[in-house]
Design a protein around this motif. Structure first.
Motif, PDB file in Angstrom:
ATOM      1  N   PRO A  32       0.825  -1.208   0.000  1.00 54.90           N
ATOM      2  CA  PRO A  32       0.000   0.000   0.000  1.00 54.90           C
ATOM      3  C   PRO A  32       0.858   1.257   0.000  1.00 54.90           C
ATOM      4  CG  PRO A  32       0.033  -0.976   2.183  1.00 54.90           C
ATOM      5  CD  PRO A  32       0.779  -1.920   1.279  1.00 54.90           C
ATOM      6  N   ASP A  33       0.359   2.278  -0.639  1.00 52.20           N
ATOM      7  CA  ASP A  33       1.057   3.568  -0.673  1.00 52.20           C
ATOM      8  C   ASP A  33       0.626   4.379   0.551  1.00 52.20           C
ATOM      9  OD1 ASP A  33       2.302   5.907  -1.219  1.00 52.20           O
ATOM     10  OD2 ASP A  33       1.193   6.378  -3.055  1.00 52.20           O
ATOM     11  N   ILE A  34       1.369   4.199   1.652  1.00 54.48           N
ATOM     12  CA  ILE A  34       1.095   4.951   2.886  1.00 54.48           C
ATOM     13  C   ILE A  34       2.354   5.736   3.230  1.00 54.48           C
ATOM     14  CG2 ILE A  34       0.120   4.814   5.210  1.00 54.48           C
ATOM     15  CD1 ILE A  34      -0.796   2.022   4.670  1.00 54.48           C
ATOM     16  N   GLY A  35       2.771   6.591   2.332  1.00 53.93           N
ATOM     17  CA  GLY A  35       3.958   7.409   2.565  1.00 53.93           C
ATOM     18  C   GLY A  35       5.162   6.557   2.879  1.00 53.93           C
ATOM     19  N   PRO A  36       5.924   6.906   3.926  1.00 58.32           N
ATOM     20  CA  PRO A  36       7.145   6.149   4.230  1.00 58.32           C
ATOM     21  C   PRO A  36       6.884   4.796   4.887  1.00 58.32           C
ATOM     22  CG  PRO A  36       6.799   7.832   5.900  1.00 58.32           C
ATOM     23  CD  PRO A  36       5.739   8.050   4.849  1.00 58.32           C
ATOM     24  N   TYR A  37       5.636   4.544   5.318  1.00 59.30           N
ATOM     25  CA  TYR A  37       5.366   3.360   6.141  1.00 59.30           C
ATOM     26  C   TYR A  37       5.107   2.090   5.328  1.00 59.30           C
ATOM     27  CZ  TYR A  37       5.089   6.872   9.772  1.00 59.30           C
ATOM     28  OH  TYR A  37       5.385   7.907  10.619  1.00 59.30           O
ATOM     29  N   GLY A  38       4.545   2.219   4.133  1.00 56.32           N
ATOM     30  CA  GLY A  38       4.302   1.041   3.310  1.00 56.32           C
ATOM     31  C   GLY A  38       3.397   0.036   4.001  1.00 56.32           C
ATOM     32  N   GLY A  39       3.607  -1.247   3.675  1.00 52.79           N
ATOM     33  CA  GLY A  39       2.791  -2.307   4.259  1.00 52.79           C
ATOM     34  C   GLY A  39       2.834  -3.545   3.389  1.00 52.79           C
ATOM     35  N   LEU A  40       2.140  -4.585   3.829  1.00 54.22           N
ATOM     36  CA  LEU A  40       2.099  -5.848   3.100  1.00 54.22           C
ATOM     37  C   LEU A  40       0.668  -6.361   3.085  1.00 54.22           C
ATOM     38  CD1 LEU A  40       3.717  -8.142   1.691  1.00 54.22           C
ATOM     39  CD2 LEU A  40       3.889  -9.236   3.940  1.00 54.22           C
ATOM     40  N   LEU A  41       0.070  -6.384   1.906  1.00 60.66           N
ATOM     41  CA  LEU A  41      -1.300  -6.870   1.732  1.00 60.66           C
ATOM     42  C   LEU A  41      -1.262  -8.163   0.923  1.00 60.66           C
ATOM     43  CD1 LEU A  41      -4.445  -5.914   1.990  1.00 60.66           C
ATOM     44  CD2 LEU A  41      -4.184  -5.558  -0.463  1.00 60.66           C
ATOM     45  N   ASN A  42      -2.028  -9.159   1.379  1.00 64.02           N
ATOM     46  CA  ASN A  42      -2.128 -10.430   0.671  1.00 64.02           C
ATOM     47  C   ASN A  42      -3.592 -10.646   0.309  1.00 64.02           C
ATOM     48  OD1 ASN A  42      -1.389 -12.938  -0.396  1.00 64.02           O
ATOM     49  ND2 ASN A  42      -1.771 -13.992   1.539  1.00 64.02           N
ATOM     50  N   ILE A 156      -1.023   9.575  13.365  1.00 61.26           N
ATOM     51  CA  ILE A 156      -1.613  10.728  12.676  1.00 61.26           C
ATOM     52  C   ILE A 156      -1.498  10.562  11.163  1.00 61.26           C
ATOM     53  CG2 ILE A 156      -1.366  13.214  12.267  1.00 61.26           C
ATOM     54  CD1 ILE A 156      -0.459  13.451  15.213  1.00 61.26           C
ATOM     55  N   TYR A 157      -0.336  10.095  10.711  1.00 65.35           N
ATOM     56  CA  TYR A 157      -0.106   9.969   9.269  1.00 65.35           C
ATOM     57  C   TYR A 157      -0.958   8.859   8.664  1.00 65.35           C
ATOM     58  CZ  TYR A 157       2.497  10.197   4.878  1.00 65.35           C
ATOM     59  OH  TYR A 157       2.830  10.351   3.564  1.00 65.35           O
ATOM     60  N   THR A 158      -0.906   7.669   9.277  1.00 67.48           N
ATOM     61  CA  THR A 158      -1.596   6.525   8.676  1.00 67.48           C
ATOM     62  C   THR A 158      -3.112   6.642   8.766  1.00 67.48           C
ATOM     63  OG1 THR A 158      -1.371   5.285  10.752  1.00 67.48           O
ATOM     64  CG2 THR A 158       0.329   4.951   9.082  1.00 67.48           C
ATOM     65  N   SER A 159      -3.626   7.340   9.774  1.00 67.30           N
ATOM     66  CA  SER A 159      -5.081   7.451   9.909  1.00 67.30           C
ATOM     67  C   SER A 159      -5.692   8.299   8.798  1.00 67.30           C
ATOM     68  CB  SER A 159      -5.459   8.031  11.279  1.00 67.30           C
ATOM     69  OG  SER A 159      -4.907   9.322  11.460  1.00 67.30           O
ATOM     70  N   GLN A 160      -4.864   9.053   8.084  1.00 65.05           N
ATOM     71  CA  GLN A 160      -5.367   9.821   6.933  1.00 65.05           C
ATOM     72  C   GLN A 160      -5.761   8.894   5.781  1.00 65.05           C
ATOM     73  OE1 GLN A 160      -2.772  13.272   5.847  1.00 65.05           O
ATOM     74  NE2 GLN A 160      -1.498  12.542   7.516  1.00 65.05           N
ATOM     75  N   CYS A 164      -9.152   5.604   1.848  1.00 65.50           N
ATOM     76  CA  CYS A 164      -8.765   5.392   0.451  1.00 65.50           C
ATOM     77  C   CYS A 164      -7.292   4.984   0.383  1.00 65.50           C
ATOM     78  CB  CYS A 164      -8.992   6.677  -0.351  1.00 65.50           C
ATOM     79  SG  CYS A 164      -8.750   6.477  -2.123  1.00 65.50           S
ATOM     80  N   LEU A 165      -7.013   3.907  -0.322  1.00 67.41           N
ATOM     81  CA  LEU A 165      -5.640   3.416  -0.432  1.00 67.41           C
ATOM     82  C   LEU A 165      -5.354   2.934  -1.847  1.00 67.41           C
ATOM     83  CD1 LEU A 165      -4.821   1.310   2.784  1.00 67.41           C
ATOM     84  CD2 LEU A 165      -3.557   3.262   1.926  1.00 67.41           C
ATOM     85  N   THR A 166      -4.111   3.134  -2.281  1.00 72.62           N
ATOM     86  CA  THR A 166      -3.644   2.597  -3.564  1.00 72.62           C
ATOM     87  C   THR A 166      -2.595   1.530  -3.276  1.00 72.62           C
ATOM     88  OG1 THR A 166      -4.049   4.680  -4.726  1.00 72.62           O
ATOM     89  CG2 THR A 166      -2.504   3.154  -5.747  1.00 72.62           C
ATOM     90  N   TYR A 167      -2.658   0.426  -4.025  1.00 71.29           N
ATOM     91  CA  TYR A 167      -1.746  -0.705  -3.823  1.00 71.29           C
ATOM     92  C   TYR A 167      -0.990  -0.985  -5.114  1.00 71.29           C
ATOM     93  CZ  TYR A 167      -4.950  -1.543   0.086  1.00 71.29           C
ATOM     94  OH  TYR A 167      -5.724  -1.411   1.211  1.00 71.29           O
ATOM     95  N   ARG A 168       0.288  -1.370  -4.963  1.00 78.37           N
ATOM     96  CA  ARG A 168       1.106  -1.760  -6.115  1.00 78.37           C
ATOM     97  C   ARG A 168       1.647  -3.170  -5.889  1.00 78.37           C
ATOM     98  NH1 ARG A 168       1.890   3.592  -5.093  1.00 78.37           N
ATOM     99  NH2 ARG A 168       1.372   4.993  -6.807  1.00 78.37           N
TER     100      ARG A 168
END
Length: 412
Positions: A32-42, A156-160, A164-168
């Motif tokens: 996910p595009d969450i600024g510097p934090y990223g993530g892992l979606l399956n 504060i950042y991630t709760s924004q 809506c989220l974009t995934y790559r």
């Protein structure tokens, strides 16, 4: 046409056409595009549902614990040929959502009822609930002021992005018989930032650790560590290993050796032209590096572990962290298979003034490794994520390399 047993009003053809075929491109791993934090979606098929699971590292500093996961969205057929998308975020149950496939290898999700994400106690209750889920503790339990600031900033950042989220798409690294260990995803300790997810991949005589989740200093997508497998390091005996100055001396000697080799290669290329004459072969580099070994000892590159599919394991050496090296987890292995020279990426807040600094990659076993950050005088411990992810293999080596390049560019 046979009717599905659990959904009497639906037919197999409808489920395949309207659900499985239509959303087949969503299956697999995503960042996910969450600024510097990223993530892992399956994204997986679960019965008659397509579900997007967000995978989270265990609570800091328990790096060997299993991954945690929570559902972000699900897609299913409520009635014949009518697909329903539901957002699973929050604590009030499934509610209306939307999924849009933007382009190949990219999609977005949107929540249509964000009031389901809110709590009756307001932002304070939401923060405390998030903190218990994310860190397994309360703010009062965290005494380090800088760590408190980082945690509050992340909330504060991630709760924004809760509506809506974009995934790559991301791929698992391809495997070769010559790899030091099996490549894949690992959980690693990163000081006050907590545990983060890193992808270990092999590229000839180089191994790379790429962040899948990140932080304000080194964002997701960046190459956190790079290991030079052509330059093994022979650790001193256990008495001398406890001295930071002795380890630092060894590493800086190898760093200077690498610098000289790179300079010689650059000079040769300038004189003869890049296309003329081969560069020094990897075997020669390994032989030069073996001069680090003491008299009568087997060179480290000969002792090193076998390929991932290879024969008997290398002999284990005693290992202890030098005094003065900070570690979030004192429960690290006390023996190792091999050590190699490497560099780690450090930067200021906001990824300012990034630079690669020398360090030591320590291979403990098939599922754990560590990295000693010389300049930071700290130690990161990494443990393999043991989840069998499906639909995550790259179509080719080139596709994987392109994916690595693309996720790095997004946060550069």
């Amino acid at each position: 046409m046979k009717i599905l047993p659990d959904y009497e009003h639906m037919e197999y053809q409808d489920v395949y056409t309207c659900l499985l075929h239509r959303y087949r491109h969503l299956l697999g791993l995503w960042q996910p595009d969450i600024g510097p934090y990223g993530g892992l979606l399956n994204v997986v098929i679960d019965g008659l549902f397509i579900i997007g699971w967000m995978y989270l590292p265990p609570h800091d500093p328990h790096v060997d614990d299993p991954m945690r996961f929570k559902p972000l969205f699900r897609i299913h057929l409520m009635e014949r040929r009518n697909t329903t998308v539901e957002c699973m975020y929050g604590h009030k149950g499934p509610h209306s959502g939307h999924v849009q496939i933007v382009k190949k290898d990219e999609f977005s999700t949107k929540c249509n009822q964000t009031d389901h994400h809110r709590m009756s106690g307001g932002r304070q209750e939401e923060f405390r609930t998030w903190l218990r889920e994310e860190w397994g503790r309360t703010l009062e339990d965290i005494f380090h002021e800088h760590m408190q600031e980082l945690i509050l900033m992340k909330f504060i950042y991630t709760s924004q992005y809760d509506n809506c989220l974009t995934y790559r798409r991301i791929y698992l690294p391809p495997q070769s018989p010559d790899d030091l260990i099996k490549p894949g995803l690992f959980k690693g300790t990163y000081g006050s930032h907590g545990l983060e997810i890193v992808m270990l991949s092999f590229h000839g005589k180089t191994a790379k650790g790429t962040k899948i989740t990140g932080d304000p200093n080194i964002p997701a997508g960046q190459q956190t560590v790079e290991i030079d497998l052509a330059h093994p390091i022979q650790l001193p005996d256990i008495e001398n290993l406890s001295s930071f100055s002795e380890l630092s001396r060894l590493v800086l000697e190898v760093q200077e050796q690498v610098r000289q080799e790179q300079q010689r290669q650059q000079d040769a290329e300038e004189e003869e032209g890049i296309s003329e004459g081969p560069a020094p072969c990897e075997e020669e580099l390994c032989l030069e590096a073996s001069s680090q070994c003491g008299d009568g000892e087997v060179p480290a590159h000969e002792q090193g572990p076998p390929a991932a599919g290879g024969s008997p394991p290398a002999p284990l050496c005693p290992f202890v962290l030098p005094g003065g090296i900070a570690s979030r987890n004192e429960d690290y292995p006390r023996t190792c298979r091999a050590c190699f020279y490497g560099t780690g990426l450090i930067a200021g807040h906001g990824f300012t003034s990034p630079e690669r600094t020398p360090g030591v990659f320590v291979l403990f076993d098939d599922d754990r490794f560590g990295f000693i950050w010389l300049e930071l005088q700290s130690f990161s411990l990494y443990s393999r994520i043991k989840v069998a992810f499906q639909n995550a293999d790259p179509p080719s080596r080139e596709a994987f390399d392109e994916m690595l390049k693309n996720i790095q560019l997004l946060t550069s």
